[in-house]
Design an enzyme around this catalytic site. Structure first.
Site, mmCIF file in Angstrom:
data_model
loop_
_atom_site.group_PDB
_atom_site.id
_atom_site.type_symbol
_atom_site.label_atom_id
_atom_site.label_comp_id
_atom_site.label_asym_id
_atom_site.label_seq_id
_atom_site.Cartn_x
_atom_site.Cartn_y
_atom_site.Cartn_z
ATOM 1 N N HIS A 27 0.790 -1.227 0.000
ATOM 2 C CA HIS A 27 0.000 0.000 0.000
ATOM 3 C C HIS A 27 0.826 1.283 0.000
ATOM 4 O O HIS A 27 0.317 2.345 -0.370
ATOM 5 C CB HIS A 27 -0.931 0.005 1.226
ATOM 6 C CG HIS A 27 -2.196 0.761 1.021
ATOM 7 N ND1 HIS A 27 -2.282 1.898 0.245
ATOM 8 C CD2 HIS A 27 -3.443 0.565 1.492
ATOM 9 C CE1 HIS A 27 -3.518 2.353 0.249
ATOM 10 N NE2 HIS A 27 -4.240 1.569 0.989
ATOM 11 N N TYR A 55 -14.805 5.690 8.512
ATOM 12 C CA TYR A 55 -13.775 6.167 7.586
ATOM 13 C C TYR A 55 -14.181 5.765 6.176
ATOM 14 O O TYR A 55 -14.388 4.590 5.902
ATOM 15 C CB TYR A 55 -12.441 5.519 7.960
ATOM 16 C CG TYR A 55 -11.237 5.914 7.131
ATOM 17 C CD1 TYR A 55 -10.216 6.663 7.692
ATOM 18 C CD2 TYR A 55 -11.093 5.512 5.806
ATOM 19 C CE1 TYR A 55 -9.081 7.004 6.956
ATOM 20 C CE2 TYR A 55 -9.977 5.853 5.063
ATOM 21 C CZ TYR A 55 -8.974 6.598 5.645
ATOM 22 O OH TYR A 55 -7.864 6.940 4.909
ATOM 23 N N THR A 62 -5.019 10.636 -0.648
ATOM 24 C CA THR A 62 -6.367 10.396 -0.138
ATOM 25 C C THR A 62 -6.718 11.394 0.959
ATOM 26 O O THR A 62 -5.860 12.057 1.524
ATOM 27 C CB THR A 62 -6.503 8.975 0.441
ATOM 28 O OG1 THR A 62 -5.585 8.822 1.526
ATOM 29 C CG2 THR A 62 -6.239 7.917 -0.622
#
Length: 771
Positions: free
Chosen positions: A472, A588, A601
């Site tokens: 990630h 979230y 993001t």
């Protein structure tokens, strides 16, 4: 398997007459072709750098300016207002300016180039100013203002023709730093309905103290950083959220992506993998040449493309305090794992990319190889699944020299990692558990058949099904999704298969076989491997994953309800969670900030006061449909507005995160920031992007759908939910939780999501699709 075929550039023997060198012509030929390919890539990069540097200008536009200057001179019109004559005076005497004619031409060319460059600079700055306008996002659908229409025309005029991938990077605006009062106000608004009066009063007091005393100093430093940094968030986000994490990245950080699940092109494992790898390297070549078109919102507003730079040839290298991302400019091989053995598979023959049929042959050779794993080799990749400190120490102690370093380099310097699994997985609509088992295999496998540090691992199952496990830190899910759409579209509609399921064409039988990597793993290292495996296995065994396809409706019906599909699903998640847990929680939802340069993001706090009011009214069951519809629309409008604010740089959490980082650098304690950043996200959600590339017509091929992907739960007593609104009539959900929590159950929550979607749709009395 391949030890006898390892290529060497020369051999030598000692004779009475001295040392006799025997050069290998074949290897020298490959070295020559490799050098040629390397120089070609350099020249392409130089050319692209020049074209990108002058965009939206072009050589043609430069020539037009030169011709206009020369033409005006021919008609005795001095559009330079004497500048050409001034430049001519300053040109040195002698060659190549010997004649007055050549001096005049050179002067005109210099003047024209200056005018051209000034025009490019003006266009870029104007475009950056135009792209800073986000009013279009807040306008109602179908009610575009005159200002937005004029803005759209100007953006289109200044965007140029045929932009390359990175053409707009310097024209993208910087992510703005929100004001502290605005962020604090939005934060308090996001938690007021989740706290009782005493808790809220305490948090309000902390927030006021922070805003008045601590924040002004921190904000000054943050604004200062925003002036000189390309993006004031992204570097800290990558470092502190990802690379400095010392916990295992399997389940906690890595995520997975699924294959097409409703159609199947072939059952031949090596063939499907051959096509996929060829498509990936084709994509990489387009990436290197910047031939991929930038993603454009509404076909007009460019998204930042910088995350795509590290898609290939990238590995996360463990460190004791922090990891680093190692990115190489090129790699000519992939690393492959099968039955406990590691192999190196070359992707090129000289300068030519291997054809899919050649790659199929190479992978089939690995599948047919009967050799056993070396001692310690089978579970070696478990090191990447365990604690980061333990992996860093083992890497330093056992893999810093000799054959172990050479073999590890072959993996870490590969374009990407390939896992050839021995089991089969697919989605069977009649077997509800099949999709969940498939997802579990992609998320963590058996904890040692994925190299979790690579930018991504391409996973190939025995029946030809594919999938990805993605690290990630280097990028977010839409980036790997862009690649995956290209791969699946190329595989299905461009490469194809024979009637027997093999890749098209004939293989080259003289290709040297894949090279088996050699290890010398001592007992001490094997003990560390086993320890890491046990840590990873405990994590993997604790994950409950429930994946399902929701068939009653998709975005087609949701649009008939006149609401955003994302808002519809998010409100349904709030209703499902309240029914499941009997309470609300911080939620979230990931949104993107890629309209800004190097944006990644932002968080949308989707459990709002409006959504909780709707959920409570639904649960009470005493309200008329008209009242419930009104409450729902109010909640949906609030969610859409928050999503737009997050996308346009007015979010809450990234700003507070950066203020917290500044406070740590300055040694300033902030009870408010410490509490905000320690709040658990018991419901973490994400919508999966799709159709970023138009490889085919989805209306013509409605079954060519991937099932999206998923991730592990963020909180020990929480849920992770990803969803893909995959068409007009279906939605895929991936729900994760932990078996160790007595409060959560992924399947139970999935069933609540199903029911919540149906209940909300029933409010609008819109007919649903069969299924």
């Amino acid at each position: 398997m391949a030890e006898a075929h390892q290529a060497v550039a020369f051999q030598f023997t000692v004779t009475p007459e001295g040392v006799d060198f025997q050069l290998s012509r074949e290897v020298l030929k490959h070295i020559y072709l490799s050098v040629i390919r390397s120089w070609k890539k350099r020249l392409i990069r130089i050319k692209n750098g020049i074209l990108r540097g002058v965009y939206p200008g072009s050589p043609t536009s430069w020539l037009v300016v030169v011709m206009a200057t020369a033409g005006s001179s021919y008609y005795n019109v001095d559009i330079s207002m004497g500048l050409v004559y001034y430049i001519q005076r300053w040109l040195p005497e002698g060659r190549p300016y010997r004649t007055p004619y050549t001096r005049t031409l050179f002067s005109m060319a210099i003047f024209s180039t200056g005018v051209w460059m000034m025009g490019i600079f003006f266009f870029r700055q104007t475009l950056k100013l135009l792209l800073s306008y986000h009013g279009w996002m807040f306008e109602l659908h179908g009610q575009t203002s005159h200002l937005t229409r004029v803005w759209a025309v100007c953006v289109r005029l200044l965007s140029g023709r045929r932009p390359m991938l990175y053409s707009f990077q310097t024209s993208l605006p910087k992510l703005p730093v929100p004001s502290v009062p605005a962020t604090v106000h939005r934060y308090l608004e996001s938690v007021e309905h989740l706290l009782d009066d005493e808790q809220y009063y305490r948090m309000e007091t902390l927030a006021k103290e922070f805003e008045e005393k601590t924040a002004p100093r921190l904000q000054k430093y943050l604004v200062l950083k925003s002036w000189w940094a390309t993006n004031y968030v992204s570097d800290w986000w990558e470092e502190y959220v990802y690379l400095r994490g010392r916990n295992p990245i399997v389940v906690n950080s890595n995520y997975y992506v699924m294959d097409l699940v409703l159609v199947k092109n072939t059952d031949v494992q090596a063939a499907r993998l051959g096509n996929a790898v060829h498509a990936m390297i084709t994509y990489r070549r387009k990436l290197d040449r910047e031939e991929i078109k930038p993603v454009m919102a509404l076909g007009l507003v460019p998204m930042c493309s910088y995350q795509m730079e590290r898609m290939f040839n990238t590995t996360r290298i463990p460190g004791k305090d922090t990891d680093v991302l190692q990115h190489l400019p090129d790699s000519r091989h992939v690393a492959v794992y099968h039955k406990g053995r590691f192999f190196k598979v070359w992707l090129y023959e000289g300068s030519r990319l291997l054809k899919p049929r050649d790659l199929e042959m190479q992978f089939q050779r690995i599948l047919d190889d009967p050799s056993p794993p070396q001692p310690g080799e089978e579970r070696l990749a478990a090191l990447t699944a365990g604690g980061r400190v333990e992996w860093a120490q083992a890497r330093q102690a056992f893999f810093s020299s000799g054959k172990n370093k050479a073999a590890l380099d072959a993996i870490e310097r590969a374009a990407f990692f390939v896992a050839l699994d021995e089991e089969s997985h697919h989605y069977d609509p009649e077997d509800e558990a099949s999709l969940s088992l498939y997802g579990k295999a992609l998320l963590h496998g058996n904890c040692y058949n994925r190299w979790f540090d690579k930018s991504f691992t391409l996973i190939s199952f025995k029946n030809g099904q594919l999938g990805l496990n993605t690290e990630h830190a280097w990028a977010d899910a839409p980036i790997i999704g862009h690649l995956w759409e290209f791969v699946l579209g190329t595989d299905s509609f461009h490469l194809g298969y024979t009637e027997t399921g093999h890749c098209l064409g004939k293989p080259n039988p003289v290709l040297p076989p894949p090279q088996r990597l050699q290890w010398d793993i001592p007992k001490q290292c094997q003990a560390v491997i086993e320890s890491s495996y046990q840590v990873a296995k405990a994590l993997a065994d604790d994950v409950e994953l429930y994946c399902f396809q929701f068939l009653p409706f998709g975005k087609g019906l949701i649009k008939k309800c006149r609401t955003s599909p994302d808002a519809f699903v998010q409100i349904a998640l709030q209703l499902a969670h309240f029914r499941d847990r009997g309470k609300f929680c911080l939620t979230y939802e990931a949104s993107m900030t890629r309209m800004f340069r190097e944006g990644r993001t932002e968080t949308v706090r989707s459990c709002t006061r409006e959504s909780t009011a709707f959920v409570q009214a639904m649960v009470q069951g005493r309200h008329l449909n008209e009242d419930l519809q009104r409450l729902f629309r109010k909640a949906a409008e609030k969610h859409q507005n928050m999503y737009r604010l997050a996308m346009t740089g007015a979010g809450i959490d990234r700003h507070l995160f950066c203020l917290y980082v500044v406070s740590k650098y300055l040694g300033v304690e902030s009870p408010f920031l410490a509490e905000v950043l320690s709040e658990p996200w018991r419901l973490s959600t994400s919508q999966i992007a799709q159709f970023q590339i138009r490889m085919f017509d989805p209306n013509k091929y409605p079954k060519h759908l991937g099932a999206g992907g998923g991730f592990g739960p963020v909180a020990d007593d929480g849920y992770g939910v990803s969803y893909m609104i995959a068409g007009e009539n279906t939605i895929f959900f991936h729900v994760s939780s932990k078996f160790s929590s007595s409060e959560t159950n992924a399947q139970r929550f999935g069933n609540q999501i199903r029911q919540a979607l149906l209940d909300i749709a029933n409010l609008f009395q819109v007919p649903k699709a069969d299924g």
